[in-house]
Design an enzyme around this catalytic site. Structure first.
Site, short mmCIF file in Angstrom:
data_model
loop_
_atom_site.label_atom_id
_atom_site.label_comp_id
_atom_site.label_asym_id
_atom_site.label_seq_id
_atom_site.Cartn_x
_atom_site.Cartn_y
_atom_site.Cartn_z
N GLU A 62 0.80 -1.23 0.00
CA GLU A 62 0.00 0.00 0.00
C GLU A 62 0.83 1.28 0.00
O GLU A 62 0.61 2.15 -0.83
CB GLU A 62 -0.94 0.03 1.22
N ASP A 78 -0.59 -5.33 3.03
CA ASP A 78 -1.17 -4.18 3.72
C ASP A 78 -0.54 -4.18 5.11
O ASP A 78 -0.83 -5.05 5.93
CB ASP A 78 -2.70 -4.30 3.81
N ILE A 80 -0.67 -2.18 7.78
CA ILE A 80 -1.68 -2.05 8.84
C ILE A 80 -3.02 -1.86 8.14
O ILE A 80 -3.25 -0.84 7.49
CB ILE A 80 -1.45 -0.83 9.77
N ASP A 81 -3.89 -2.86 8.22
CA ASP A 81 -5.24 -2.66 7.72
C ASP A 81 -6.07 -2.23 8.92
O ASP A 81 -6.21 -2.97 9.89
CB ASP A 81 -5.80 -3.95 7.10
N THR A 83 -5.87 1.53 9.76
CA THR A 83 -5.01 2.61 10.29
C THR A 83 -5.79 3.55 11.21
O THR A 83 -5.27 3.98 12.25
CB THR A 83 -4.35 3.39 9.14
N ASP A 206 -6.06 -4.61 0.42
CA ASP A 206 -7.06 -4.72 1.49
C ASP A 206 -7.67 -6.12 1.53
O ASP A 206 -8.06 -6.59 2.60
CB ASP A 206 -8.24 -3.75 1.25
C1 IPD Z 1 -9.02 0.56 5.13
C2 IPD Z 1 -9.76 -0.46 5.95
C3 IPD Z 1 -11.21 -0.07 6.11
C4 IPD Z 1 -11.88 0.19 4.78
C5 IPD Z 1 -11.09 1.21 3.99
C6 IPD Z 1 -9.66 0.71 3.80
P1 IPD Z 1 -6.42 0.98 5.67
O1 IPD Z 1 -7.65 0.20 4.96
O2 IPD Z 1 -9.70 -1.72 5.34
O3 IPD Z 1 -11.96 -1.06 6.78
O4 IPD Z 1 -13.19 0.64 5.02
O5 IPD Z 1 -11.72 1.39 2.75
O6 IPD Z 1 -8.96 1.61 3.01
O7 IPD Z 1 -6.28 2.29 4.94
O8 IPD Z 1 -6.71 1.12 7.09
O9 IPD Z 1 -5.29 0.06 5.35
CA CA Z 2 -6.22 -1.54 4.02
CA CA Z 3 -3.11 0.00 5.35
CA CA Z 4 -4.46 3.27 4.20
#
Ligand code: IPD
Ligand code: CA
Ligand code: CA
Ligand code: CA
Length: 254
Positions: A62, A78, A80-81, A83, A206
């Site tokens: 990412e 990813d 940190i999914d 963030t 994601d």
């Molecule tokens: C997000 C998370 C979130 C989703 C967002 C994503 P991130 O990823 O997965 O649940 O609703 O669309 O972008 O940015 O925290 O890696």
């Molecule tokens: Ca993510």
């Molecule tokens: Ca992320």
């Molecule tokens: Ca992100």
């Protein structure tokens, strides 16, 4: 390779957990789209280990994505999914790592705060902390718990459409959850906690790992037309396989 990726996710998770309880520098990529020093630190750590050990495999991650998605074999990372959850101390954060080639797919998702590691390899089933998991057998959407998420861009656009769908899903099900990590949402469909999940505007990192885990747990991961989901699709719809038609009908406004 799966053992290597599990160990890598554990080690990356240690870094996430270490900083989860600390103040970190937060930057804005967009109005509500956040990134921290730890997202970058964890991504660099993972990329270094992957390139040291698998120099012939491309890496799509990412925070360093350059727009290229054309690979024979690649890792999707990813760091940190979730963030926003990470920044606010809500314990739904995960590192998500997937490997995709023509004949092999592996997905690993680790939440270091709740100590849950989900993983799957194509044809070998899906696991949570070494126990095999399966999707739920709920077959009536009225008895289902549905997860969703809102893209960061929703504060600027398509909020009316999202609210319209949300209202319809809410009226048709037992409830909706927005936990804030697409990777964990998918894993909870695989575990049978959620019966279904839908979201629009996600990126490959994601969902690649979570998709493999849902499919190996017996679920379906589709686009809004009911075809197998691929990166260029707008909506992702993951279900236990039983409530697919009902959920698709709602998403399509039928
Ligand atoms: C997000 C998370 C979130 C989703 C967002 C994503 P991130 O990823 O997965 O649940 O609703 O669309 O972008 O940015 O925290 O890696
Ligand atoms: Ca993510
Ligand atoms: Ca992320
Ligand atoms: Ca992100």
């Amino acid at each position: 390779m799966i053992d290597f990726l599990k160990k890598l996710a554990f080690d990356a998770g240690k870094i996430i957990k270490e900083y989860f309880y600390q103040n970190v520098n937060v930057y804005h990529k967009g109005k509500i789209d956040l990134v921290t020093d730890i997202d970058v630190k964890v991504e660099e750590f993972i990329k270094l280990k992957l390139s040291d050990n698998f120099s012939d495999v491309s890496i799509v991650a990412e925070e360093s994505f350059d727009g290229n998605l054309n690979f024979d074999k690649a890792f999707f990372v990813d760091p940190i999914d979730g963030t926003t959850n990470f920044v606010h101390g809500f314990p739904f954060v995960a590192v998500s790592i997937a490997y995709i080639s023509d004949d092999r797919k592996i997905g690993v998702v680790f939440n270091p705060i709740l100590n849950e590691i989900f993983y799957a390899e194509s044809g070998k089933g899906a696991y949570l902390n070494d126990e095999m998991i399966n999707v739920s057998n709920t077959n009536d959407i009225r008895n289902s718990l549905i997860a969703t998420g809102f893209p960061y861009s929703s504060v600027e656009r398509n909020i009316d459409e999202l609210m319209d769908i949300l209202e319809k899903v809410l009226k048709s099900s037992r409830g909706i959850r927005r936990a804030g990590s697409a990777a964990i949402d998918l894993c909870y469909v695989a575990k049978g906690v959620f019966d279904g999940y839908y979201e629009t505007g996600l990126k490959p990192w994601d969902i690649v790992a979570g998709k493999i885990i849902v499919e190996e747990a017996g679920g379906a991961v589709l686009n809004k037309r009911g075809e197998v989901y691929n990166f260029s699709d707008d909506y992702i719809v993951a279900t236990n396989g039983n409530i697919t038609n009902e959920l698709l009908r709602i998403l399509n406004g039928i």
